[in-house]
Design a protein around this motif. Structure first.
Motif, PDB file in Angstrom:
ATOM      1  N   UNK A  12       0.839  -1.233   0.143  1.00 49.59           N
ATOM      2  CA  UNK A  12      -0.057   0.096   0.065  1.00 49.59           C
ATOM      3  C   UNK A  12       0.943   1.238   0.124  1.00 49.59           C
ATOM      4  N   UNK A  13       1.005   1.871  -1.254  1.00 48.90           N
ATOM      5  CA  UNK A  13       1.722   3.252  -1.105  1.00 48.90           C
ATOM      6  C   UNK A  13       0.948   4.341  -1.524  1.00 48.90           C
ATOM      7  N   UNK A  14       1.261   5.426  -1.179  1.00 49.74           N
ATOM      8  CA  UNK A  14       0.679   6.976  -1.784  1.00 49.74           C
ATOM      9  C   UNK A  14       1.559   7.279  -2.906  1.00 49.74           C
ATOM     10  N   UNK A  15       1.003   7.514  -4.027  1.00 53.39           N
ATOM     11  CA  UNK A  15       1.600   8.080  -4.993  1.00 53.39           C
ATOM     12  C   UNK A  15       1.942   9.258  -5.271  1.00 53.39           C
ATOM     13  N   UNK A  16       2.692   9.844  -6.197  1.00 51.69           N
ATOM     14  CA  UNK A  16       3.065  11.348  -6.362  1.00 51.69           C
ATOM     15  C   UNK A  16       1.926  12.016  -6.689  1.00 51.69           C
ATOM     16  N   UNK A  17       0.698  11.398  -7.325  1.00 48.17           N
ATOM     17  CA  UNK A  17      -0.429  12.223  -7.752  1.00 48.17           C
ATOM     18  C   UNK A  17      -1.525  12.529  -6.529  1.00 48.17           C
ATOM     19  N   UNK A  18      -1.068  11.904  -5.426  1.00 46.59           N
ATOM     20  CA  UNK A  18      -1.975  11.925  -4.233  1.00 46.59           C
ATOM     21  C   UNK A  18      -2.766  10.711  -3.942  1.00 46.59           C
ATOM     22  N   UNK A  19      -3.235   9.911  -4.975  1.00 45.52           N
ATOM     23  CA  UNK A  19      -3.944   8.806  -4.912  1.00 45.52           C
ATOM     24  C   UNK A  19      -3.296   7.602  -4.139  1.00 45.52           C
ATOM     25  N   UNK A  20      -4.213   6.631  -3.650  1.00 43.03           N
ATOM     26  CA  UNK A  20      -3.365   5.430  -3.070  1.00 43.03           C
ATOM     27  C   UNK A  20      -3.416   4.197  -3.927  1.00 43.03           C
ATOM     28  N   UNK A  21      -2.081   3.664  -3.816  1.00 40.24           N
ATOM     29  CA  UNK A  21      -2.183   2.225  -4.682  1.00 40.24           C
ATOM     30  C   UNK A  21      -1.910   1.213  -3.648  1.00 40.24           C
ATOM     31  N   UNK A  22      -2.882   0.231  -4.135  1.00 43.09           N
ATOM     32  CA  UNK A  22      -2.975  -1.238  -3.264  1.00 43.09           C
ATOM     33  C   UNK A  22      -2.814  -2.340  -4.307  1.00 43.09           C
ATOM     34  N   UNK A  23      -1.617  -2.990  -4.059  1.00 45.24           N
ATOM     35  CA  UNK A  23      -1.309  -3.738  -4.885  1.00 45.24           C
ATOM     36  C   UNK A  23      -1.723  -5.502  -4.467  1.00 45.24           C
ATOM     37  N   UNK A  24      -2.400  -6.124  -5.379  1.00 51.72           N
ATOM     38  CA  UNK A  24      -2.686  -7.320  -4.807  1.00 51.72           C
ATOM     39  C   UNK A  24      -2.151  -8.381  -5.881  1.00 51.72           C
ATOM     40  N   UNK A  25      -1.882  -9.699  -5.407  1.00 53.24           N
ATOM     41  CA  UNK A  25      -1.338 -10.938  -6.200  1.00 53.24           C
ATOM     42  C   UNK A  25      -2.722 -11.508  -6.847  1.00 53.24           C
ATOM     43  N   UNK A  26      -3.887 -11.578  -6.299  1.00 57.75           N
ATOM     44  CA  UNK A  26      -4.951 -12.173  -7.056  1.00 57.75           C
ATOM     45  C   UNK A  26      -5.885 -11.086  -7.272  1.00 57.75           C
ATOM     46  N   UNK A  27      -6.400 -10.746  -8.425  1.00 62.70           N
ATOM     47  CA  UNK A  27      -7.335  -9.894  -8.914  1.00 62.70           C
ATOM     48  C   UNK A  27      -8.894 -10.004  -7.969  1.00 62.70           C
ATOM     49  N   UNK A  28      -9.158 -11.464  -7.635  1.00 63.37           N
ATOM     50  CA  UNK A  28     -10.351 -11.623  -6.897  1.00 63.37           C
ATOM     51  C   UNK A  28     -10.268 -10.727  -5.425  1.00 63.37           C
ATOM     52  N   UNK A  29      -9.107 -10.903  -4.849  1.00 65.42           N
ATOM     53  CA  UNK A  29      -8.890 -10.365  -3.650  1.00 65.42           C
ATOM     54  C   UNK A  29      -8.801  -8.767  -3.818  1.00 65.42           C
ATOM     55  N   UNK A  30      -8.820  -8.178  -4.960  1.00 68.48           N
ATOM     56  CA  UNK A  30      -8.655  -6.795  -5.236  1.00 68.48           C
ATOM     57  C   UNK A  30     -10.132  -6.558  -5.284  1.00 68.48           C
ATOM     58  N   UNK A  31     -10.888  -7.033  -5.986  1.00 70.25           N
ATOM     59  CA  UNK A  31     -12.343  -7.054  -6.312  1.00 70.25           C
ATOM     60  C   UNK A  31     -12.931  -6.967  -4.970  1.00 70.25           C
ATOM     61  N   UNK A  32     -12.631  -8.056  -4.245  1.00 68.56           N
ATOM     62  CA  UNK A  32     -13.446  -8.146  -2.677  1.00 68.56           C
ATOM     63  C   UNK A  32     -12.962  -6.858  -2.017  1.00 68.56           C
ATOM     64  N   UNK A  33     -11.912  -6.288  -2.015  1.00 67.55           N
ATOM     65  CA  UNK A  33     -11.403  -5.172  -1.280  1.00 67.55           C
ATOM     66  C   UNK A  33     -12.288  -3.989  -1.610  1.00 67.55           C
ATOM     67  N   UNK A  34     -12.409  -3.836  -2.839  1.00 69.21           N
ATOM     68  CA  UNK A  34     -12.931  -2.616  -3.551  1.00 69.21           C
ATOM     69  C   UNK A  34     -14.561  -2.516  -3.372  1.00 69.21           C
ATOM     70  N   UNK A  35     -15.168  -3.938  -3.202  1.00 69.43           N
ATOM     71  CA  UNK A  35     -16.483  -4.123  -2.551  1.00 69.43           C
ATOM     72  C   UNK A  35     -16.687  -3.588  -1.162  1.00 69.43           C
ATOM     73  N   UNK A  36     -15.717  -4.165  -0.449  1.00 71.85           N
ATOM     74  CA  UNK A  36     -15.700  -3.798   1.027  1.00 71.85           C
ATOM     75  C   UNK A  36     -15.649  -2.233   1.049  1.00 71.85           C
ATOM     76  N   UNK A  37     -14.703  -1.469   0.521  1.00 74.30           N
ATOM     77  CA  UNK A  37     -14.546  -0.165   0.632  1.00 74.30           C
ATOM     78  C   UNK A  37     -15.694   0.420   0.181  1.00 74.30           C
ATOM     79  N   UNK A  38     -16.361   0.300  -0.908  1.00 73.48           N
ATOM     80  CA  UNK A  38     -17.686   0.945  -1.572  1.00 73.48           C
ATOM     81  C   UNK A  38     -18.639   0.800  -0.563  1.00 73.48           C
ATOM     82  N   UNK A  39     -18.746  -0.378   0.387  1.00 75.12           N
ATOM     83  CA  UNK A  39     -19.797  -0.653   1.292  1.00 75.12           C
ATOM     84  C   UNK A  39     -19.500   0.365   2.645  1.00 75.12           C
TER      85      UNK A  39
END
Length: 541
Positions: free
Chosen positions: A168-195
Motif C-alpha cells: 500500500x503506497x501513496x503515489x506522487x499524484x496523491x492517490x493510494x495504490x494497493x497491490x494484490x497478487x489475486x485480482x479476486x482479492x482486489x475485487x473483494x477489497x473494492x466491494x468492502x471499501x464501497x460499502x
C-alpha cells in the motif's frame, strides 16, 4: 523460454540516473512463460530463435536474430535486425530500423510480448510499486492494482479494508495504490471499501490483461473526479458527472408513481434508463413491457398495444392481450413515442387519464394498473406546435422529464463502455476479454459517435471479432470510426466501402436535419421508413 525467471542483463556498470533510484526492465511473456529482465546501463539484449539469443523466442514468425534492446546513456532503444516479419512497437511495425522506447511501450515479436518499464526520476514509492508488480507477475503471472482517491481522514478506516494487499503506497499524484497478487482479492477489497466508504473513488487494473507493469496499469485506471453518490447498476457504466445526475434522478423518480418522459438522441441508452426506473420502483416485481411505437404500422400497432377480441377483424381467430394489459402491475415502456399516429395518441391518453382500456372489437372497458415511461429522440414541443402530436398527451407524458446526454458530451465514459462491451462480447464468444490499445482508444475518443452508445457497441463487437493476441488495435475498428467521412468515392477496390460511408453519412445528415424524426428523414432520403430502419441497423446508428 523458461518459466518465470529473472535475468540480469547488465554488461557494464554506469551512472545511475535520478540519484540512484533509476531502474529499467522488460517483462517478457510467451505463452504461459514470463521473464522479468533487469536492464542496466550498457545492456544489449538479443531476441530471436537462435539458441545463443539472450531471450529465445520459439515462434516461427521470429527470425534467428530478430531484434535487440539496448540501453545507452539511460536511453532504451529497440533495433530491428532486418527481421523477416518486422517488430511491432505499440501500433507501428519497425523493419531494419531503431526506435526509442518509453515506459509502457509494448513490443511484439510473433507471439512474444515485451512490456517496457522505467522508473528513473520518479518517487521511491513509485519505484517500489514497479518492483513489486514485476515480482508478482514474474512469480505468479498476475497482479492487480486498486487505485483509491481518499481524504486524509479516511486513512484510519481504510487500514483494515486493505490489510490483504501486498503493498500500500501513496503515489506522487496523491492517490493510494494497493497491490494484490489475486485480482479476486482486489475485487473483494473494492466491494468492502464501497460499502464502508461510499464516497471513496476506487478502480481496479489487472496484469497481464491491462498491462504488465505499474506504469501501464496506473494509466489504465479511469477515475471519476468525484465518486458517484449512487452506485452504477450491474452492467451499466456511470463515469461522467452528467450521468451521475441522471441516475440520481432515476432513483428519486422511480419511487413515485408519476409518468416519465426520457429524451435523448438515438442510441444514448434511453431503454436502459427506463429499465432502471422500473427496477428501483415499487413495481419491480411486476412485468416490464417494452414496445417500439415506430416499428409497426398503425393498423397492427393498435392490436399490439391494446389487444383485440376474437373475430374483431379478419384473421383474429382468438383473443389477444395487448402490451398495456400485459403490463398490469408493472411498467409499460413506449419507445419512439413521437412516431405514434394521432388516433393512437388519443387512445393512449384515455388510458393515462382513466386507467382503462378497450380491446379492439370489445364492448367493455378494462381497468388497468400500470406505470408508463415513454422515450423519444424528437422535440415533442415542436411536434405539438406543428399539429403532429397532441398537446394534452405531451403534458401528461412530461410530468417528469429526464434528458440523457449524447456520448460525445460524456467522453469520460467511452473507455469504460468500450471495456464493458469488450468483456460482454468476449464472454459470448468464449474468448479472453481483449484490451484496447492506446492508438485504438485515441480513435474512439476522437470519433463524434452520431449513433451514440449503440454505435460504440457495434464498433467494439467488430473489433473483438478481428482482434489478435488479445489486443484491439486501430486497424480492428470499423472504417467509419477510424476515418472521417469522405466527400467523393475513390476508384479501385475501396469504392464499395467509400460508397457505404457516403450512404451512412447521408443518413446521419438527414436525421440531424429532421431532428431525429425517422419518418421525415426517410422521406428526405427518398426511401421507405422500413429501408431506413434496416440501414440504421446496418451502420450501427
Amino acid at each position: 523460454m523458461s518459466d518465470r525467471t529473472t535475468i540480469d542483463a547488465t554488461q557494464t556498470g554506469g551512472p545511475v540516473e535520478g540519484g540512484g533510484a533509476a531502474r529499467a526492465y522488460l517483462v517478457v511473456r510467451e505463452g504461459t512463460s514470463t521473464q522479468v529482465i533487469d536492464v542496466d546501463e550498457g545492456a544489449d539484449i538479443l531476441f530471436g530463435r537462435a539458441l545463443e539469443a539472450t531471450v529465445h523466442v520459439g515462434d516461427a514468425k521470429a527470425s534467428r536474430e530478430h531484434a535487440r534492446v539496448q540501453r545507452r546513456d539511460g536511453v532504451l532503444t529497440l533495433v530491428d535486425l532486418g527481421s523477416r516479419n518486422g517488430t511491432r512497437v505499440d501500433d507501428e511495425t519497425v523493419r531494419g530500423a531503431s526506435r526509442r522506447l518509453r515506459s509502457g511501450a509494448v513490443i511484439r515479436i510473433g507471439a512474444c510480448e515485451i512490456v517496457v518499464a522505467e522508473t528513473a526520476g520518479v518517487s521511491a514509492a513509485a519505484n517500489r510499486l514497479e518492483a513489486e508488480v514485476a515480482r508478482l507477475v514474474a512469480q505468479h503471472g498476475r497482479a492487480a492494482i486498486v487505485r483509491l482517491s481518499v481524504r486524509a481522514g479516511d486513512r484510519a478506516a481504510l487500514g483494515p479494508l486493505v490489510a490483504g494487499a501486498a503493498l500500500v503506497e501513496a503515489q506522487p499524484d496523491g492517490d493510494l495504490a494497493c497491490l494484490y497478487e489475486e485480482p479476486r482479492a482486489a475485487e473483494e477489497a473494492v466491494a468492502a471499501i464501497r460499502r464502508a466508504l461510499p464516497h471513496v473513488a476506487a478502480s481496479i487494473a489487472r496484469a497481464p490483461e491491462q498491462g504488465a507493469n505499474a506504469t501501464a496499469l496506473w494509466r489504465r485506471h479511469s477515475m471519476v473526479a468525484a465518486a458517484p453518490t449512487v452506485p452504477a447498476p450491474p452492467g451499466v457504466v456511470v463515469g461522467d458527472p452528467a450521468m451521475v445526475r441522471v441516475f440520481e434522478l432515476v432513483r428519486k423518480v422511480a419511487v413515485a408513481p408519476t409518468t416519465v418522459l426520457i429524451l435523448g438522441e438515438t442510441g444514448v441508452g434511453k431503454e436502459v434508463i427506463a429499465e432502471q426506473i422500473h427496477r428501483h420502483s415499487p413495481r419491480a416485481s411486476g412485468p416490464f413491457m417494452r414496445l417500439n411505437c415506430g416499428s409497426l404500422p398503425e393498423t397492427l400497432l393498435e392490436s399490439e398495444l391494446f389487444g383485440h377480441e376474437k373475430g374483431a377483424f379478419t384473421g383474429a381467430d382468438r383473443r389477444k392481450i395487448g402490451y398495456v394489459e400485459a403490463a398490469e402491475g408493472g411498467t409499460l415502456f413506449l419507445d419512439e413515442i413521437g412516431e405514434l399516429a394521432l388516433p393512437m395518441q388519443t387512445r393512449l391518453l384515455r388510458v393515462l387519464e382513466d386507467r382503462k382500456l378497450m380491446r379492439v372489437g370489445a364492448r367493455e372497458e378494462l381497468a388497468v394498473d400500470i406505470r408508463v415511461v415513454a422515450a423519444t429522440n424528437r422535440n415533442l414541443e415542436e411536434e405539438v406546435k406543428a399539429g403532429r402530436f397532441r398537446g394534452d398527451l405531451y403534458f401528461r407524458l412530461s410530468a417528469f422529464v429526464l434528458r440523457v446526454p449524447p456520448l460525445r458530451e460524456r467522453p469520460g465514459e467511452i473507455e469504460l463502455l468500450a471495456a464493458l462491451f469488450a468483456r460482454q462480447l468476449a464472454k459470448r464468444m468464449n474468448v479472453a476479454p481483449p484490451t484496447v490499445s492506446e492508438a485504438a482508444m485515441q480513435v474512439l475518443r476522437r470519433h463524434r459517435w452520431p449513433g451514440n452508445v449503440r454505435e460504440l457497441r457495434n464498433a467494439i463487437e467488430h473489433a473483438v471479432v478481428l482482434a489478435e493476441e488479445g489486443v484491439i488495435e486501430r486497424a480492428h475498428l470499423p472504417e467509419s470510426v477510424r476515418e472521417p467521412a469522405v466527400a467523393t468515392p475513390a476508384p479501385g477496390g475501396a469504392m464499395r466501402e467509400q460508397i457505404a460511408e457516403l450512404e451512412r453519412q447521408s443518413i446521419v445528415d438527414a436525421l440531424d436535419a429532421e431532428g431525429g424524426n425517422q419518418t421525415r428523414a426517410a422521406k428526405r432520403l427518398g426511401i421507405s421508413r422500413r429501408a431506413l430502419l434496416y440501414k440504421l441497423e446496418k451502420y450501427g446508428l
